[in-house]
Scaffold this active site. Structure first.
Site, PDB file in Angstrom:
ATOM      1  CG  ASN A 160      -0.331  -0.168   2.521  1.00 53.33           C
ATOM      2  OD1 ASN A 160       0.816  -0.757   2.787  1.00 53.33           O
ATOM      3  ND2 ASN A 160      -0.960   0.495   3.471  1.00 53.33           N
ATOM      4  CE  LYS A 183       8.066 -11.530  -0.390  1.00 56.69           C
ATOM      5  NZ  LYS A 183       7.443 -10.846  -1.287  1.00 56.69           N
ATOM      6  N   PRO A 184       9.946  -7.302  -1.775  1.00 61.24           N
ATOM      7  CG  PRO A 184      10.037  -5.909  -4.048  1.00 61.24           C
ATOM      8  CD  PRO A 184      10.919  -6.752  -2.906  1.00 61.24           C
ATOM      9  CB  SER A 185       4.109  -7.001  -2.667  1.00 62.35           C
ATOM     10  OG  SER A 185       2.956  -7.660  -3.550  1.00 62.35           O
ATOM     11  N   GLY A 236      -0.266  -9.255   6.799  1.00 66.72           N
ATOM     12  CA  GLY A 236      -1.340  -9.767   7.531  1.00 66.72           C
ATOM     13  C   GLY A 236      -1.055 -10.751   8.501  1.00 66.72           C
ATOM     14  CD  GLU A 392      -5.849  -4.735   8.053  1.00 65.28           C
ATOM     15  OE1 GLU A 392      -5.202  -3.737   8.204  1.00 65.28           O
ATOM     16  OE2 GLU A 392      -5.522  -5.934   7.958  1.00 65.28           O
ATOM     17  CD  GLU A 469       7.935  -0.760  11.128  1.00 66.02           C
ATOM     18  OE1 GLU A 469       8.353  -1.775   9.962  1.00 66.02           O
ATOM     19  OE2 GLU A 469       6.940   0.051  10.826  1.00 66.02           O
TER      20      GLU A 469
END
Length: 490
Positions: A160, A183-185, A236, A392, A469
């Site tokens: 997102n 590791k990106p989506s 998730g 969600e 974070e």
């Protein structure tokens, strides 16, 4: 409303590790579809176990050099990265519009947030300190601790807000002297690809920042790889449990920034216009509801329930729906057609069970038929224990719930498995502080206060994860103390 436009300029993604740039990987490929138009953006190469292994080895080799850099040198390299993001802002904004439907009107603000996080953690690079502890009865023994980086950090981000997620995770890890394997989506591979390229341009050595887009196979290989010392994950709870099982088998620590089902509580003494505006713009307008932080459960006191519902609807109706590449657009598509079906399926089941769809509840057709557009949706009369109130959605849906007493609002707000955030709207500071103490959430925002500032810890509890974070604790996640004791020989 504006009409979705043409596919636009070409996008591309690569596998990047140790100075090697590949256009294909052992994990196959992914046809990336523009969520606004349904057109093919690009065929994305996916890494598999082979590329993850090579990238981990590159990161481990680069760690020797990067961790030996003077902290001030790491700081300056990260500040150059921040400047490069400024210089490439238009490119980042355009990419975001094409890869996940972020309106170009929103994109510059996301770049600004990313730069804030880089600047904040660049400043920490030369401020990590140990502690000296000495007892007068120790016979002269000196004991002290020093912070040390872990080594290779596995960074798994969601789709997102990929640029912000990278700056919340990879940047503090780098500032502390670690190397990263990202590791990106496959849904958003283009932003991380540009980020990794700019890291090298900023003077960060090859192999320090490695980027391998991939699917579950690549993720599994990354988490299990023996050279990867810690995992930081956004996603998730279901995926988090799988990652944690692998981490447990290898005694590997992790940070889990997961989902949310946050409550936005509106009391009768609130400024109802501001409350409605904040709730709609964050819950519906911001990324079309695709955010873990949004207050999608709107708890409204019974005395102002009808008035607030009317204001929510009126505010939502003012959202400008259009192609995200149009500067006038404030509300774009959701990530893909599968998300449309999932979101609207839950809304439809809620309506069958007695809730009322006061606005939206449909997939937009006509000029938007090619894209994945879910209309801004407001559902009233929602049972706080229902699927709609507990799941969600990651979509533009507000569930409005009535309450009569403060204790009832607290019970409903805390009545989920999540615990990421909560929102309060009230002029009564005593009530606000009382609620803050009892809300089971990692963050509480009162009357529209700023979310996720870099200097403050961010994270959740329960199914919203653990670890933080932001702030000092955000960089402490990426160092571990080593204790040194020196006996006196005198």
């Amino acid at each position: 409303m504006t009409t979705p436009g043409s596919p636009g300029t070409e996008l591309s993604a690569h596998l990047r590790f140790g100075g090697i740039v590949l256009d294909q990987g052992s994990g196959g490929s992914y046809d990336h579809i523009d969520p606004a138009t349904g057109h093919l953006n690009a065929v994305v190469p996916l890494g598999g176990r082979e590329e993850i292994d090579r990238a981990a080895k590159s990161a481990a080799a680069a760690f020797v050099e990067w961790s030996s850099w003077a902290p001030t040198a790491r700081r300056e390299a990260l500040l150059r990265l921040s400047q490069l993001i400024t210089e490439h802002e238009d490119e980042f904004v355009t990419i975001a519009a094409r890869e996940n439907g972020t309106p170009v009107a929103t994109g510059p603000r996301l770049c600004e947030i990313a730069r804030d996080w880089i600047g904040y953690y660049a400043g920490w690079a030369d401020k990590l300190e140990g502690q000296v502890s000495r007892s007068f009865a120790s016979g002269g023994e000196l004991t002290y601790s020093q912070p040390e980086p872990f080594g290779v950090i596995g960074v798994i981000i969601t789709w997102n807000v990929p640029l912000i997620s990278l700056c919340m995770k990879a940047v503090p890890a780098l500032a502390a002297g670690n190397t990263v394997l990202i590791k990106p989506s496959e849904l958003t591979p283009f932003t991380p690809d540009l980020f990794a390229r700019l890291c090298v341009e900023a003077g960060i050595p090859e192999g320090v920042v490695n980027c391998v887009p991939g699917n579950a196979e690549a993720g599994d290989a990354l988490v299990a790889h023996p050279l990867v010392q810690k995992i930081t994950f956004t996603g998730g709870p279901a995926t988090a449990r799988k990652i944690m099982a692998t981490c447990a088998a290898n005694l590997k620590p992790s940070v889990m920034e997961l989902g949310g089902k946050s409550a936005s509580v509106i009391f009768p003494d609130a400024d109802l216009d501001i409350a409605a505006k904040n709730t709609v713009y964050l819950g519906l307008g911001a990324l079309s509801g695709q955010g873990c932080l949004i207050g999608s459960r709107v708890l409204v006191h019974e005395s102002v329930y009808d008035e607030v519902v009317a204001k929510l609807i009126a505010t939502a109706e003012q959202l400008t729906i259009g192609n995200p590449t149009d500067p006038a657009t404030r509300f774009g598509p959701v990530i893909n057609s599968v998300a449309c079906e999932r979101i609207l399926g839950i809304v439809e089941r809620a309506a069958r069970d007695g809730a009322h769809i006061a606005l939206g509840g449909e997939r937009l057709g006509g000029e938007f038929a090619g894209g994945s557009y879910v209309a801004p949706t407001i559902v009233t009369g929602v049972d706080p224990t229902s699927e709609l109130a507990q799941t969600e959605l990651f979509g533009p849906v507000l569930s409005v719930i009535r309450f009569s007493e403060e204790d009832e609002a607290l019970e409903i707000a805390n009545g989920t498995a999540f615990g990421l955030a909560a929102y309060l709207h009230t002029r009564d500071i005593t009530r606000a502080l009382r609620m803050v103490d009892k809300l089971e959430a990692g963050s509480v925002y009162v009357n529209g206060a700023k979310t996720t500032p870099a200097h403050s810890p961010f994270g959740g509890r329960g199914e919203s994860g653990f670890g933080r974070e932001g702030g000092r604790v955000g960089i402490d996640e990426f160092v571990r103390p080593k204790t040194v004791s020196i006996a006196s020989l005198a």
